[in-house]
Write a protein that holds these residues in place. Structure first.
Motif, PDB file in Angstrom:
ATOM      1  N   GLN A   1     -20.797   6.644  -9.752  1.00  0.00           N
ATOM      2  CA  GLN A   1     -20.803   5.567  -8.756  1.00  0.00           C
ATOM      3  C   GLN A   1     -19.950   5.878  -7.536  1.00  0.00           C
ATOM      4  O   GLN A   1     -19.969   5.116  -6.564  1.00  0.00           O
ATOM      5  CB  GLN A   1     -20.305   4.263  -9.396  1.00  0.00           C
ATOM      6  N   LEU A   2     -19.222   6.997  -7.576  1.00  0.00           N
ATOM      7  CA  LEU A   2     -18.295   7.294  -6.488  1.00  0.00           C
ATOM      8  C   LEU A   2     -19.021   7.492  -5.162  1.00  0.00           C
ATOM      9  O   LEU A   2     -18.536   7.089  -4.103  1.00  0.00           O
ATOM     10  CB  LEU A   2     -17.467   8.534  -6.823  1.00  0.00           C
ATOM     11  N   HIS A   3     -20.203   8.142  -5.204  1.00  0.00           N
ATOM     12  CA  HIS A   3     -20.924   8.384  -3.945  1.00  0.00           C
ATOM     13  C   HIS A   3     -21.395   7.085  -3.319  1.00  0.00           C
ATOM     14  O   HIS A   3     -21.540   6.989  -2.093  1.00  0.00           O
ATOM     15  CB  HIS A   3     -22.108   9.323  -4.190  1.00  0.00           C
ATOM     16  N   GLU A   4     -21.628   6.044  -4.154  1.00  0.00           N
ATOM     17  CA  GLU A   4     -22.034   4.748  -3.630  1.00  0.00           C
ATOM     18  C   GLU A   4     -20.895   4.091  -2.849  1.00  0.00           C
ATOM     19  O   GLU A   4     -21.131   3.371  -1.875  1.00  0.00           O
ATOM     20  CB  GLU A   4     -22.491   3.829  -4.754  1.00  0.00           C
ATOM     21  N   LEU A   5     -19.655   4.364  -3.270  1.00  0.00           N
ATOM     22  CA  LEU A   5     -18.505   3.814  -2.532  1.00  0.00           C
ATOM     23  C   LEU A   5     -18.448   4.382  -1.126  1.00  0.00           C
ATOM     24  O   LEU A   5     -18.102   3.675  -0.175  1.00  0.00           O
ATOM     25  CB  LEU A   5     -17.204   4.133  -3.265  1.00  0.00           C
ATOM     26  N   THR A   6     -18.786   5.672  -0.995  1.00  0.00           N
ATOM     27  CA  THR A   6     -18.780   6.294   0.332  1.00  0.00           C
ATOM     28  C   THR A   6     -19.741   5.576   1.257  1.00  0.00           C
ATOM     29  O   THR A   6     -19.453   5.364   2.443  1.00  0.00           O
ATOM     30  CB  THR A   6     -19.157   7.787   0.221  1.00  0.00           C
ATOM     31  N   GLU A   7     -20.913   5.185   0.739  1.00  0.00           N
ATOM     32  CA  GLU A   7     -21.882   4.428   1.542  1.00  0.00           C
ATOM     33  C   GLU A   7     -21.332   3.064   1.926  1.00  0.00           C
ATOM     34  O   GLU A   7     -21.488   2.607   3.054  1.00  0.00           O
ATOM     35  CB  GLU A   7     -23.186   4.255   0.759  1.00  0.00           C
TER      36      GLU A   7
ATOM     37  N   THR B   1     -15.222  -5.631 -10.270  1.00  0.00           N
ATOM     38  CA  THR B   1     -15.448  -4.784  -9.096  1.00  0.00           C
ATOM     39  C   THR B   1     -16.879  -4.923  -8.617  1.00  0.00           C
ATOM     40  O   THR B   1     -17.753  -5.417  -9.335  1.00  0.00           O
ATOM     41  CB  THR B   1     -15.167  -3.304  -9.410  1.00  0.00           C
ATOM     42  N   LEU B   2     -17.115  -4.475  -7.407  1.00  0.00           N
ATOM     43  CA  LEU B   2     -18.461  -4.515  -6.830  1.00  0.00           C
ATOM     44  C   LEU B   2     -19.460  -3.732  -7.681  1.00  0.00           C
ATOM     45  O   LEU B   2     -20.533  -4.252  -7.999  1.00  0.00           O
ATOM     46  CB  LEU B   2     -18.411  -3.986  -5.395  1.00  0.00           C
ATOM     47  N   PRO B   3     -19.150  -2.478  -8.078  1.00  0.00           N
ATOM     48  CA  PRO B   3     -20.104  -1.741  -8.920  1.00  0.00           C
ATOM     49  C   PRO B   3     -20.376  -2.425 -10.262  1.00  0.00           C
ATOM     50  O   PRO B   3     -21.515  -2.412 -10.745  1.00  0.00           O
ATOM     51  CB  PRO B   3     -19.420  -0.387  -9.124  1.00  0.00           C
ATOM     52  N   ALA B   4     -19.339  -3.039 -10.871  1.00  0.00           N
ATOM     53  CA  ALA B   4     -19.521  -3.718 -12.159  1.00  0.00           C
ATOM     54  C   ALA B   4     -20.459  -4.909 -12.014  1.00  0.00           C
ATOM     55  O   ALA B   4     -21.350  -5.127 -12.854  1.00  0.00           O
ATOM     56  CB  ALA B   4     -18.175  -4.162 -12.716  1.00  0.00           C
TER      57      ALA B   4
ATOM     58  N   ALA C   1      -5.371  15.368   0.020  1.00  0.00           N
ATOM     59  CA  ALA C   1      -5.040  14.540  -1.145  1.00  0.00           C
ATOM     60  C   ALA C   1      -5.174  13.060  -0.803  1.00  0.00           C
ATOM     61  O   ALA C   1      -5.754  12.276  -1.551  1.00  0.00           O
ATOM     62  CB  ALA C   1      -3.634  14.847  -1.639  1.00  0.00           C
ATOM     63  N   MET C   2      -4.642  12.661   0.356  1.00  0.00           N
ATOM     64  CA  MET C   2      -4.724  11.260   0.770  1.00  0.00           C
ATOM     65  C   MET C   2      -6.176  10.819   0.929  1.00  0.00           C
ATOM     66  O   MET C   2      -6.560   9.723   0.510  1.00  0.00           O
ATOM     67  CB  MET C   2      -3.985  11.037   2.097  1.00  0.00           C
ATOM     68  N   LEU C   3      -7.009  11.683   1.539  1.00  0.00           N
ATOM     69  CA  LEU C   3      -8.413  11.338   1.753  1.00  0.00           C
ATOM     70  C   LEU C   3      -9.140  11.136   0.430  1.00  0.00           C
ATOM     71  O   LEU C   3      -9.975  10.233   0.296  1.00  0.00           O
ATOM     72  CB  LEU C   3      -9.108  12.424   2.576  1.00  0.00           C
ATOM     73  N   TYR C   4      -8.838  11.980  -0.570  1.00  0.00           N
ATOM     74  CA  TYR C   4      -9.502  11.842  -1.865  1.00  0.00           C
ATOM     75  C   TYR C   4      -8.914  10.701  -2.693  1.00  0.00           C
ATOM     76  O   TYR C   4      -9.594  10.156  -3.557  1.00  0.00           O
ATOM     77  CB  TYR C   4      -9.441  13.162  -2.640  1.00  0.00           C
ATOM     78  N   PHE C   5      -7.677  10.330  -2.436  1.00  0.00           N
ATOM     79  CA  PHE C   5      -7.134   9.137  -3.088  1.00  0.00           C
ATOM     80  C   PHE C   5      -7.866   7.891  -2.592  1.00  0.00           C
ATOM     81  O   PHE C   5      -8.223   7.013  -3.381  1.00  0.00           O
ATOM     82  CB  PHE C   5      -5.636   8.989  -2.819  1.00  0.00           C
ATOM     83  N   VAL C   6      -8.078   7.799  -1.286  1.00  0.00           N
ATOM     84  CA  VAL C   6      -8.680   6.585  -0.725  1.00  0.00           C
ATOM     85  C   VAL C   6     -10.194   6.581  -0.835  1.00  0.00           C
ATOM     86  O   VAL C   6     -10.821   5.515  -0.805  1.00  0.00           O
ATOM     87  CB  VAL C   6      -8.253   6.379   0.753  1.00  0.00           C
ATOM     88  N   ASN C   7     -10.815   7.764  -0.962  1.00  0.00           N
ATOM     89  CA  ASN C   7     -12.269   7.827  -1.091  1.00  0.00           C
ATOM     90  C   ASN C   7     -12.653   9.044  -1.921  1.00  0.00           C
ATOM     91  O   ASN C   7     -13.002  10.094  -1.385  1.00  0.00           O
ATOM     92  CB  ASN C   7     -12.925   7.897   0.289  1.00  0.00           C
TER      93      ASN C   7
END
Length: 369
Positions: free
Chosen positions: A233-239, A278-281, A83-89
């Motif tokens: 856009q979530l996968h871009e945050l992982t990068e 935000t960065l994506p925006a 849960a913590m990992l998916y909250f932060v990423n």
């Protein structure tokens, strides 16, 4: 009903309700993280239901029920960690998830074969285990509590650094509520360890466990949207969050060109005045990918997104303080007009960048030496 029975029953009932709320994602945000959190509360509910049964006459009527409730316990802390990992990423994809659940799967297999075989109806003789095996099994859950609490704490600390890569205002997404959840969990861990050392404390455990559970529930339900961006856009945050070295995406010439384009666009459109930028925006408005914008900021300007935007906000605040606007606006108004969410953040950021508080800057401007 004794007071002990009442608190164990009330706590377990509350946890069953909490598990349902999070598995159904009633908060309506952070879907994957809340499903894992719901699984954590489900197993915690099993634990307190077991404690209730063990403190009542049911333990003699349904002895196997205790074992059924105990089966998933080793999965409790891994669920919380997921849960913590998916909250932060929330865009993460990792096969290491299965590694964390290896112990509980092995325990489940052992139980099905030797303790409660589903087909034969009788238990098989237990194999010869090393002398240290019972000691490890009896203390494994306590060890998990310590290890996974530390892992969660590290994940939240890393998040505090990562959000500066993609957000210009962090007050509402800094996961302060998760820190309180972690300390509530630490409170439960402290109770568990203290009761084994200080026997008189055991009499108060049901009430203290209930208070700790209430804290967990309260802070879990306080959560808001952590990343207000499109799911695509979530996968871009992982990068962006990845610390692994990657090949250069842009040439030096392209970085210089895009750096000029980004700065000019921000100054012309005054997008830094949007508190929730935000960065994506910003990447969408400029017409480049999130990862490319992050690359340009890091390698072209040697700044993260948070620094880049807030330095522009400080410059805007300095302009306001040096203009006639200061006659009709107080410091909170200056902060708002410059794009800051709060006066506290404004004061902290202004002093960090300029070396003086907004008030000191205003006085020095009014009384030049």
């Amino acid at each position: 009903m004794e007071l002990t029975h009442f608190f164990f029953a009330f706590t377990s009932g509350s946890l069953w309700l909490l598990s349902f709320l999070f598995l159904m994602n009633v908060p309506g945000v952070n879907v994957k993280a809340n499903r894992w959190l719901g699984a954590f509360y489900f197993i915690l509910a099993c634990t307190f239901t077991q404690l209730y049964i063990e403190s009542s006459d049911f333990v003699h009527r349904y002895p196997l029920l205790i074992h059924y409730l105990e089966l998933p316990r080793w999965a409790m802390l891994p669920c919380f960690y997921m849960a913590m990992l998916y909250f932060v990423n929330p865009g993460r994809k990792s096969l290491t998830i299965f590694f964390h659940f290896t112990p509980v799967l092995l325990f489940l297999l052992f139980s099905l074969v030797y303790i409660m075989p589903p087909f034969s109806g009788k238990a098989n003789p237990l194999p010869d285990l090393p002398n240290f095996a019972p000691l490890i099994i009896s203390h494994f859950f306590s060890l998990q509590l310590v290890v996974y609490w530390l892992l969660c704490f590290v994940a939240v600390r890393i998040h505090a650094q990562n959000i500066r890569l993609i957000a210009s205002s962090i007050e509402r997404i800094d996961l302060t509520w998760i820190k309180y959840v972690l300390f509530s969990l630490l409170f439960l861990l402290f109770l568990r360890i203290s009761a084994s050392v200080f026997e008189p404390l055991s009499a108060y455990l049901p009430v203290l466990y209930f208070l700790g559970t209430a804290l967990l529930a309260y802070f879990s339900l306080k959560q808001g949207v952590i990343y207000p961006i499109r799911p695509a856009q979530l996968h871009e945050l992982t990068e962006v969050f990845s610390k692994k070295p990657t090949t250069e995406r842009l040439t030096t010439e392209q970085v210089d060109m895009l750096k000029t384009k980004v700065v000019t666009f921000m100054e012309k459109e005054k997008l830094y005045l949007e508190p929730g930028l935000t960065l994506p925006a910003l990447a969408d408005k400029i017409g480049i990918s999130t990862h490319e914008l992050s690359y340009v900021l890091n390698n072209g300007l040697s700044k993260n997104f948070y620094q880049f935007v807030n330095e522009m906000r400080v410059e805007e605040a300095k302009r306001l303080l040096a203009s006639d606007e200061v006659n009709r606006l107080d410091m909170r108004g200056i902060a708002t007009y410059a794009g800051f969410n709060s006066k506290t953040t404004f004061n902290t950021t202004f002093k960090k960048i300029t070396g003086q508080t907004p008030t000191t800057f205003l006085k020095s401007f009014e009384n030049p030496t």
